[in-house]
Motif scaffolding. Structure first.
Motif, PDB file in Angstrom:
ATOM      1  N   THR A 130      31.006  56.420  40.357  1.00  0.00           N
ATOM      2  CA  THR A 130      31.170  55.065  39.845  1.00  0.00           C
ATOM      3  C   THR A 130      30.355  54.083  40.672  1.00  0.00           C
ATOM      4  O   THR A 130      30.437  54.080  41.895  1.00  0.00           O
ATOM      5  CB  THR A 130      32.654  54.653  39.888  1.00  0.00           C
ATOM      6  N   LEU A 131      29.562  53.248  39.983  1.00  0.00           N
ATOM      7  CA  LEU A 131      28.855  52.132  40.612  1.00  0.00           C
ATOM      8  C   LEU A 131      29.185  50.873  39.828  1.00  0.00           C
ATOM      9  O   LEU A 131      28.964  50.821  38.618  1.00  0.00           O
ATOM     10  CB  LEU A 131      27.335  52.344  40.598  1.00  0.00           C
ATOM     11  N   THR A 132      29.724  49.874  40.503  1.00  0.00           N
ATOM     12  CA  THR A 132      30.106  48.642  39.807  1.00  0.00           C
ATOM     13  C   THR A 132      29.272  47.442  40.214  1.00  0.00           C
ATOM     14  O   THR A 132      29.167  46.481  39.471  1.00  0.00           O
ATOM     15  CB  THR A 132      31.590  48.305  40.073  1.00  0.00           C
ATOM     16  N   GLU A 137      28.158  43.697  49.933  1.00  0.00           N
ATOM     17  CA  GLU A 137      29.179  42.754  50.415  1.00  0.00           C
ATOM     18  C   GLU A 137      30.273  42.574  49.371  1.00  0.00           C
ATOM     19  O   GLU A 137      31.466  42.600  49.687  1.00  0.00           O
ATOM     20  CB  GLU A 137      28.538  41.407  50.745  1.00  0.00           C
ATOM     21  N   LEU A 138      29.877  42.399  48.118  1.00  0.00           N
ATOM     22  CA  LEU A 138      30.856  42.269  47.040  1.00  0.00           C
ATOM     23  C   LEU A 138      31.613  43.579  46.851  1.00  0.00           C
ATOM     24  O   LEU A 138      32.826  43.581  46.621  1.00  0.00           O
ATOM     25  CB  LEU A 138      30.161  41.860  45.744  1.00  0.00           C
ATOM     26  N   LYS A 141      34.594  44.021  48.944  1.00  0.00           N
ATOM     27  CA  LYS A 141      35.737  43.170  48.598  1.00  0.00           C
ATOM     28  C   LYS A 141      36.503  43.695  47.387  1.00  0.00           C
ATOM     29  O   LYS A 141      37.730  43.629  47.348  1.00  0.00           O
ATOM     30  CB  LYS A 141      35.251  41.749  48.357  1.00  0.00           C
ATOM     31  N   ILE A 142      35.789  44.239  46.411  1.00  0.00           N
ATOM     32  CA  ILE A 142      36.482  44.711  45.213  1.00  0.00           C
ATOM     33  C   ILE A 142      36.836  46.201  45.288  1.00  0.00           C
ATOM     34  O   ILE A 142      37.679  46.672  44.533  1.00  0.00           O
ATOM     35  CB  ILE A 142      35.670  44.415  43.930  1.00  0.00           C
ATOM     36  N   GLU A 143      36.211  46.919  46.232  1.00  0.00           N
ATOM     37  CA  GLU A 143      36.498  48.341  46.451  1.00  0.00           C
ATOM     38  C   GLU A 143      36.581  48.581  47.967  1.00  0.00           C
ATOM     39  O   GLU A 143      35.755  49.285  48.540  1.00  0.00           O
ATOM     40  CB  GLU A 143      35.393  49.205  45.828  1.00  0.00           C
ATOM     41  N   PRO A 148      30.299  51.835  50.518  1.00  0.00           N
ATOM     42  CA  PRO A 148      29.617  50.867  49.659  1.00  0.00           C
ATOM     43  C   PRO A 148      28.605  51.519  48.726  1.00  0.00           C
ATOM     44  O   PRO A 148      28.278  52.702  48.860  1.00  0.00           O
ATOM     45  CB  PRO A 148      28.918  49.942  50.661  1.00  0.00           C
ATOM     46  N   THR A 149      28.104  50.740  47.795  1.00  0.00           N
ATOM     47  CA  THR A 149      27.204  51.252  46.770  1.00  0.00           C
ATOM     48  C   THR A 149      25.949  51.875  47.375  1.00  0.00           C
ATOM     49  O   THR A 149      25.477  52.917  46.897  1.00  0.00           O
ATOM     50  CB  THR A 149      26.808  50.128  45.806  1.00  0.00           C
TER      51      THR A 149
END
Length: 293
Positions: A130-132, A137-138, A141-143, A148-149
């Motif tokens: 999954t990549l959102t 940085e974002l 915060k959401i994951e 990180p991505t």
């Protein structure tokens, strides 16, 4: 965490070794009340006899197929590093010459790259990730509880270099937060550079049901204190979507058009049913039979 002795593991070709998650993704649908969790989501239920159940099930199967995991809960939560149940299950899939596909957000999957490669060399392996958001940085915060991505991109690269096909879940893109052309182009750029085979996208938006809606809104309240980007976002959701299950971006048509164009340009398959069908296709060749020349 707590341990249980499960009665079964495959339904019919997929499994969940763990029930619950510690990634802390603010949008997680698995928190929804419809899934009838009888324990706190972070109090992860561990199916301690999953490998034994899987071996028993595969031994009885008349036809080999792809065995999947991760559709409900990530198989590579931090506990897996200690317990190793997923690795034991992959060893069994390898031993019985089945295929394997998994969905994760964790770089812990690289620990098992040796087995995944061995399975792929005999039958088929598909790693789904999954990549959102292209913004690390974002992403944090959401994951907050997962890599990180940019690190997930490195995982996709490593799989590609090992000859393992990969699929990216382009979901969810959060209205008013990361539903932008820039974000879509950033994620697709990651996919192109990592040699991703396919992208799964159900549209630009997210789903909210009882249970995960309340968690999502509480997270937005908390984040609004830390980051100006989240100020007033919860109110916008409530005014725009009410209690809707599907919360689609107001820019969905334009953004989907852009995504389709990018995938065509870079020869990445985009879809849902067609991609699932490809993932589930098991190779015709039988690894137990020698090839004839």
């Amino acid at each position: 965490m707590h341990f249980v002795t499960a009665k079964s593991i495959l339904t019919p070709h997929s499994m969940n070794i763990y029930r619950g998650c510690s990634h802390g993704c603010i949008y997680c649908d698995s928190r929804s009340k419809c899934y009838q969790f009888t324990h706190d989501f972070e109090d992860i239920e561990v199916k301690q006899n999953a490998p034994e159940l899987l071996e028993e099930a595969l031994r009885k199967k008349r036809k080999r197929c792809m065995i999947g995991t991760g559709s409900m809960c990530d198989p590579y939560i931090p506990l897996e590093k200690e317990l190793g149940l997923m690795r034991r299950c992959l060893e069994i899939i390898d031993r019985y010459n089945f295929g394997a596909t998994l969905i994760t957000k964790s770089d812990l999957v690289l620990r098992d790259l040796d087995i995944l490669t061995r399975i792929n060399n005999k039958t088929k392996t598909v790693v789904q990730m999954t990549l959102t958001t292209a913004d690390d940085e974002l992403c944090r915060k959401i994951e907050p509880g997962v890599c990180p991505t940019s690190r997930r991109f490195e995982v996709l690269q490593a799989c590609h270099e090992a000859g393992i096909p990969t699929v990216v879940w382009f979901s969810p893109l959060l209205p008013f937060i990361n539903d932008t052309r820039e974000n879509i182009e950033g994620i697709v750029d990651y996919c192109v550079r990592a040699g991703v085979h396919s992208i799964i996208c159900f549209g630009i938006g997210l789903t909210l049901r009882e249970g995960n809606r309340e968690y999502f809104y509480a997270a937005l309240d908390r984040l609004s204190v830390q980051d100006m980007r989240f100020t007033g976002i919860k109110d916008r959701y409530q005014k725009t979507f009410g209690y809707n299950y599907m919360c689609s971006s107001p820019q969905e048509n334009a953004l989907m058009s852009n995504l389709v164009s990018l995938c065509r340009r870079h020869h990445i398959r985009l879809g849902t049913d067609s991609v699932f069908k490809w993932i589930e296709e098991f190779p015709d060749t039988d690894p137990l039979q020698p090839e004839l020349f």
